[in-house]
Every structure is written in C-alpha cells, then in structure tokens.
Write an enzyme that holds these catalytic residues in place. Sequence first.
Site, PDB file in Angstrom:
ATOM      1  N   GLY A 138       0.783  -1.171  -0.088  1.00 37.72           N
ATOM      2  CA  GLY A 138       0.268  -0.116   0.018  1.00 37.72           C
ATOM      3  C   GLY A 138       0.819   1.149   0.080  1.00 37.72           C
ATOM      4  CD  GLN A 176       3.461   5.829   2.733  1.00 37.54           C
ATOM      5  OE1 GLN A 176       2.416   5.337   2.094  1.00 37.54           O
ATOM      6  NE2 GLN A 176       4.365   5.276   3.424  1.00 37.54           N
ATOM      7  CB  CYS A 199       5.203   2.300   7.663  1.00 37.89           C
ATOM      8  SG  CYS A 199       4.594   3.629   6.639  1.00 37.89           S
ATOM      9  CG  LEU A 200       6.702   1.161   1.920  1.00 39.30           C
ATOM     10  CD1 LEU A 200       6.307   1.501   0.554  1.00 39.30           C
ATOM     11  CD2 LEU A 200       7.827   0.316   1.552  1.00 39.30           C
ATOM     12  CG  HIS A 232      -0.569   1.189   7.268  1.00 40.80           C
ATOM     13  ND1 HIS A 232       0.149   0.571   8.188  1.00 40.80           N
ATOM     14  CD2 HIS A 232      -0.036   1.976   6.248  1.00 40.80           C
ATOM     15  CE1 HIS A 232       1.264   1.271   8.262  1.00 40.80           C
ATOM     16  NE2 HIS A 232       1.357   1.991   6.944  1.00 40.80           N
ATOM     17  CD  GLU A 233      -0.985   2.335   2.630  1.00 42.47           C
ATOM     18  OE1 GLU A 233      -0.531   3.560   2.452  1.00 42.47           O
ATOM     19  OE2 GLU A 233      -0.339   1.517   2.991  1.00 42.47           O
ATOM     20  CG  HIS A 283       0.260   6.749   5.416  1.00 40.43           C
ATOM     21  ND1 HIS A 283       1.374   7.291   5.986  1.00 40.43           N
ATOM     22  CD2 HIS A 283       0.594   5.537   5.097  1.00 40.43           C
ATOM     23  CE1 HIS A 283       2.244   6.242   6.299  1.00 40.43           C
ATOM     24  NE2 HIS A 283       1.885   5.082   5.825  1.00 40.43           N
TER      25      HIS A 283
HETATM   26 ZN   LIG Z   1       2.614   3.217   5.987  1.00 40.92          ZN
END
Ligand SMILES: [Zn+2]
Length: 186
Positions: free
Chosen positions: A45, A50, A94-95, A136-137, A140
């Site tokens: 995701g 991000q 998380c990235l 989660h997204e 963000h």
């Molecule tokens: Zn994340």
Amino acid sequence: MILPIYTFGTKVLREKSKKVVKVDDKIMLLIKNMFETMKASQGIGIAANQVGVAKKIFLVDISEMEEYKHITPMVFLNPEIIFETGSWEMEEGCLSIPNIRANVLRSEKIKIKFQDINLEYNEIEANEFLARVILHEFDHINGVLYIDKVSNEIKRNIKSELKKIEKGDFKCSYKTFTKKEEVKKK
Ligand SMILES: [Zn+2]
C-alpha cells in the site's frame, strides 16, 4: 518513474491531505508513479503523501501474496470510512518507517466509500488483512502513522530507532527522502 519515499520526520507525512477534485494528467501520472514506487519498494500500500504529495489518494495491492492473489490492485480517492467493527492485533510495518515493525490494534471489518479515477463513487467492504492495509493507508492521508497507535511500551522501545530515521541514519533497499533532506531543500 520510481519516486523517493518520504520517511518519518518529514512534514508532509503529518499533513492532512487535500481532496482530489479533478483527475487530470498530473494526477494520473502521480498514480502511475505511486504504483511503480510501491512495487519497487515491495510495498502493499502507498499513500500520496509518502511520495510528498498531500492529496487524498492511496493505493492498495496485496495480490503478490498467494492467499490474496484474486484481489485486484485498487486506487482510492477521497476515501471515507463509513462503518467499522471488531478489533484485532497484528504486526505492521511502513515504507516511511524502515526497519521497524510493531503490533497495532485495528478494526476487523470496515466499509469504505471512495471515488475511483473517474471520480465515480464506490463502496466496498473489507475484512481482516485487507481492512488493515486500507486503514493503515487511510491513516496516512490524515497525517496519522501506525506508530501513533502502538502501546506506550513499544513507543519507548522504538524511540531511538525513530530518531535515527529522522537523522537519515538508516539503510533500506529503496530510495528515500528524509527530514534532513527536507530541511536542506528550504
Ligand atoms: Zn505506511
């Protein structure tokens, strides 16, 4: 084009994203680049902030996982959670927060309303893992990170690691854009 992932400490990750009112070539290119960036970093995701753009857009693609290969990649514009229930815990990463993973409590079942790339309204129900990735997204684009939702004990344990990420003192396999670089840019 693969874009750098903005990491913990950058301001854009804490911004509340703006609504998408028109899907023009710029937005279509952003979505294409987000897909490429997500794939290149082996994410499941990714949210627009991000990659440094505070707009209400996120993508979810869990189809690389054997048990979810039937679930097609999805683009969510201007999402709203209209129903959620239950609760369960699972480890997340998380990235934007490389090399850290921690348990997070989230709803088990959700219903989400969103617009597609034609700005048409859609509604889907999701359970368990898919619901978790979507939530989660969704967090963000509202400036929320999963580490805000972990126990106080975990927060204490990861504090020094987070400081390192802020300073750009970490290694990961994909291109990143750190707080240090953000400050330099100004
Ligand atoms: Zn994340």
